[in-house]
Design an enzyme around this catalytic site. Structure first.
Site, PDB file in Angstrom:
ATOM      1  N   ASN A   1      -6.989   6.170  -1.937  1.00  0.00           N
ATOM      2  CA  ASN A   1      -6.083   5.320  -1.609  1.00  0.00           C
ATOM      3  C   ASN A   1      -6.304   3.934  -2.449  1.00  0.00           C
ATOM      4  O   ASN A   1      -7.127   3.143  -2.420  1.00  0.00           O
ATOM      5  CB  ASN A   1      -6.222   4.562  -0.090  1.00  0.00           C
ATOM      6  CG  ASN A   1      -4.791   3.815   0.430  1.00  0.00           C
ATOM      7  OD1 ASN A   1      -4.116   3.370  -0.435  1.00  0.00           O
ATOM      8  ND2 ASN A   1      -4.736   3.762   1.577  1.00  0.00           N
TER       9      ASN A   1
ATOM     10  N   CYS B   1      -4.831  -3.012   2.757  1.00  0.00           N
ATOM     11  CA  CYS B   1      -4.523  -2.890   4.215  1.00  0.00           C
ATOM     12  C   CYS B   1      -5.818  -3.227   5.153  1.00  0.00           C
ATOM     13  O   CYS B   1      -6.210  -4.501   5.309  1.00  0.00           O
ATOM     14  CB  CYS B   1      -4.251  -1.519   4.255  1.00  0.00           C
ATOM     15  SG  CYS B   1      -3.412  -1.225   6.185  1.00  0.00           S
TER      16      CYS B   1
ATOM     17  N   LYS C   1      -9.689   1.947  -1.922  1.00  0.00           N
ATOM     18  CA  LYS C   1      -9.686   1.307  -0.670  1.00  0.00           C
ATOM     19  C   LYS C   1     -11.215   1.620   0.099  1.00  0.00           C
ATOM     20  O   LYS C   1     -11.236   3.006  -0.118  1.00  0.00           O
ATOM     21  CB  LYS C   1      -8.504   1.702   0.399  1.00  0.00           C
ATOM     22  CG  LYS C   1      -8.589   1.206   1.780  1.00  0.00           C
ATOM     23  CD  LYS C   1      -7.267   1.607   2.440  1.00  0.00           C
ATOM     24  CE  LYS C   1      -7.152   1.172   3.912  1.00  0.00           C
ATOM     25  NZ  LYS C   1      -5.877   1.463   4.571  1.00  0.00           N
TER      26      LYS C   1
ATOM     27  N   ASN D   1       0.362  -0.959   5.340  1.00  0.00           N
ATOM     28  CA  ASN D   1       1.135  -0.138   5.988  1.00  0.00           C
ATOM     29  C   ASN D   1       0.656  -0.363   7.334  1.00  0.00           C
ATOM     30  O   ASN D   1      -0.184   0.554   7.562  1.00  0.00           O
ATOM     31  CB  ASN D   1       1.239   1.240   5.640  1.00  0.00           C
ATOM     32  CG  ASN D   1       2.072   1.541   4.352  1.00  0.00           C
ATOM     33  OD1 ASN D   1       2.817   2.401   4.243  1.00  0.00           O
ATOM     34  ND2 ASN D   1       2.058   0.567   3.342  1.00  0.00           N
TER      35      ASN D   1
ATOM     36  N   GLU E   1      -6.631   8.554   7.826  1.00  0.00           N
ATOM     37  CA  GLU E   1      -6.834   8.162   6.336  1.00  0.00           C
ATOM     38  C   GLU E   1      -8.278   8.717   6.146  1.00  0.00           C
ATOM     39  O   GLU E   1      -8.653   9.127   5.029  1.00  0.00           O
ATOM     40  CB  GLU E   1      -7.002   6.724   6.538  1.00  0.00           C
ATOM     41  CG  GLU E   1      -5.518   6.110   6.281  1.00  0.00           C
ATOM     42  CD  GLU E   1      -5.301   4.592   5.806  1.00  0.00           C
ATOM     43  OE1 GLU E   1      -5.970   4.255   4.711  1.00  0.00           O
ATOM     44  OE2 GLU E   1      -5.000   3.926   6.620  1.00  0.00           O
TER      45      GLU E   1
ATOM     46  N   GLU F   1       0.969  -1.156   0.087  1.00  0.00           N
ATOM     47  CA  GLU F   1      -0.086   0.185   0.059  1.00  0.00           C
ATOM     48  C   GLU F   1       0.778   1.221   0.000  1.00  0.00           C
ATOM     49  O   GLU F   1       1.716   1.446   0.626  1.00  0.00           O
ATOM     50  CB  GLU F   1      -0.852  -0.092   1.265  1.00  0.00           C
ATOM     51  CG  GLU F   1      -1.734   1.206   1.487  1.00  0.00           C
ATOM     52  CD  GLU F   1      -2.452   1.144   2.804  1.00  0.00           C
ATOM     53  OE1 GLU F   1      -3.269   1.855   3.014  1.00  0.00           O
ATOM     54  OE2 GLU F   1      -1.696   0.470   4.019  1.00  0.00           O
TER      55      GLU F   1
END
Length: 310
Positions: A107, A169, A124, A194, A143, A47
């Protein structure tokens, strides 16, 4: 006849804020060349591969935030990676921060086949962390502030002789991420992450970071009869320790390859996509054994029952 896909899981060590994209791409190309030398069909990166994990900082200036995002793919900085892949005849998948022409922020990860053609994109969906800064934390996890929830669902694409999908993730912790692709017959899922070792809201979880990572990758693989390639960014990045534990998991739920370091490292496995067949045809034959109507009926009749806060 077996359908063998040789996978290189390209774990990346820490990427500091001062590291240029050119320097990161150079590291990615080195791992790609190693993968090609070992006969890999595809190499998978983590990621947000191109930069440090920037959501750990609170930033108010949108221009500053946008420096971590890619406005096009390939970009000038990433073109050498695409060119080298085409020269070597190897496919790849990696994650990055995407800024669309409409000004939306995601993302994102993509799949590129052996010809250099982009065959799949995923954004994501399960965004972790928080939206507003929380000064008590050792580092932020913003995020929800910097990214929108992905709008492409979980797709499955014809790639590398089978059906491939992606998640990013935190998606790996949620069974629906795997199941939506499982219902489409997915045979290999690429997962970049991550993941910090320290969980500020729940520090008692810290000692289980690698265990929980392996738990969800193995469960998702087995319950959906699919290969799962989980690739981490790891090491101490801007003072934040990230877990590695990059793993290639078989449809049996067994780990058949795993990283040993906290640095750039390539994990290689020959994956037979036909190994998925017996699980999809027997234990996890969704058409025969899965009862989605019963789930809907329970929800409609009783609603979602949550434990009391008392």
């Amino acid at each position: 006849m077996s359908r063998i896909v040789t996978v290189g899981a390209a774990q990346m060590g820490a990427i500091q804020r001062a590291d240029s994209r050119a320097a990161v791409v150079k590291r990615m190309i080195e791992l790609m060349r190693q993968a090609a030398a070992h006969g890999c069909d595809v190499v998978v990166y983590p990621e947000l591969t191109l930069t440090t994990f920037f959501p750990r900082w609170f930033m108010e200036n949108q221009d500053e935030i946008d420096t971590f995002f890619e406005r096009e793919m390939p970009s000038n900085e990433t073109a050498p990676l695409f060119n080298e892949a085409a020269r070597l005849g190897i496919g790849f998948s990696f994650g990055y921060a995407e800024l669309t022409p409409e000004g939306r922020h995601f993302n994102t990860s993509l799949i590129v086949d052996k010809t250099g053609r982009q065959v799949g994109k995923y954004r994501k969906i399960h965004l972790p962390g928080h939206r507003e800064p929380e000064p008590w934390r050792a580092f932020q996890h913003l995020e929800k502030r910097y990214f929108e929830v992905g709008d492409l669902s979980w797709g499955v694409w014809n790639a590398f002789g089978g059906l491939a999908g992606m998640m990013i993730c935190n998606d790996r912790r949620w069974p629906e991420s795997y199941r939506v692709m499982g219902l489409q017959g997915v045979e290999m899922i690429f997962v970049g992450y991550n993941t910090p070792r320290h969980n500020p809201p729940a520090p008692d979880h810290d000692r289980l970071s690698e265990f929980h990572n392996q738990l969800v990758l193995q469960a998702g693989a087995y319950q959906n009869g699919t290969w799962v390639v989980g690739v981490g960014k790891c090491g101490v990045e801007e003072g934040c320790e990230m877990i590695g534990a990059t793993s290639i998991v078989a449809p049996t739920g067994e780990i058949i390859g795993q990283s040993l370091t906290q640095e750039d490292e390539l994990v290689i496995a020959r994956c037979d996509l036909d190994l998925t067949k017996s699980y999809k045809a027997t234990t996890f034959n969704f058409d025969l054994h899965r009862e989605p109507d019963q789930y809907r009926r329970i929800v409609e009749q009783k609603g979602v029952i949550r434990p009391s806060a008392d």
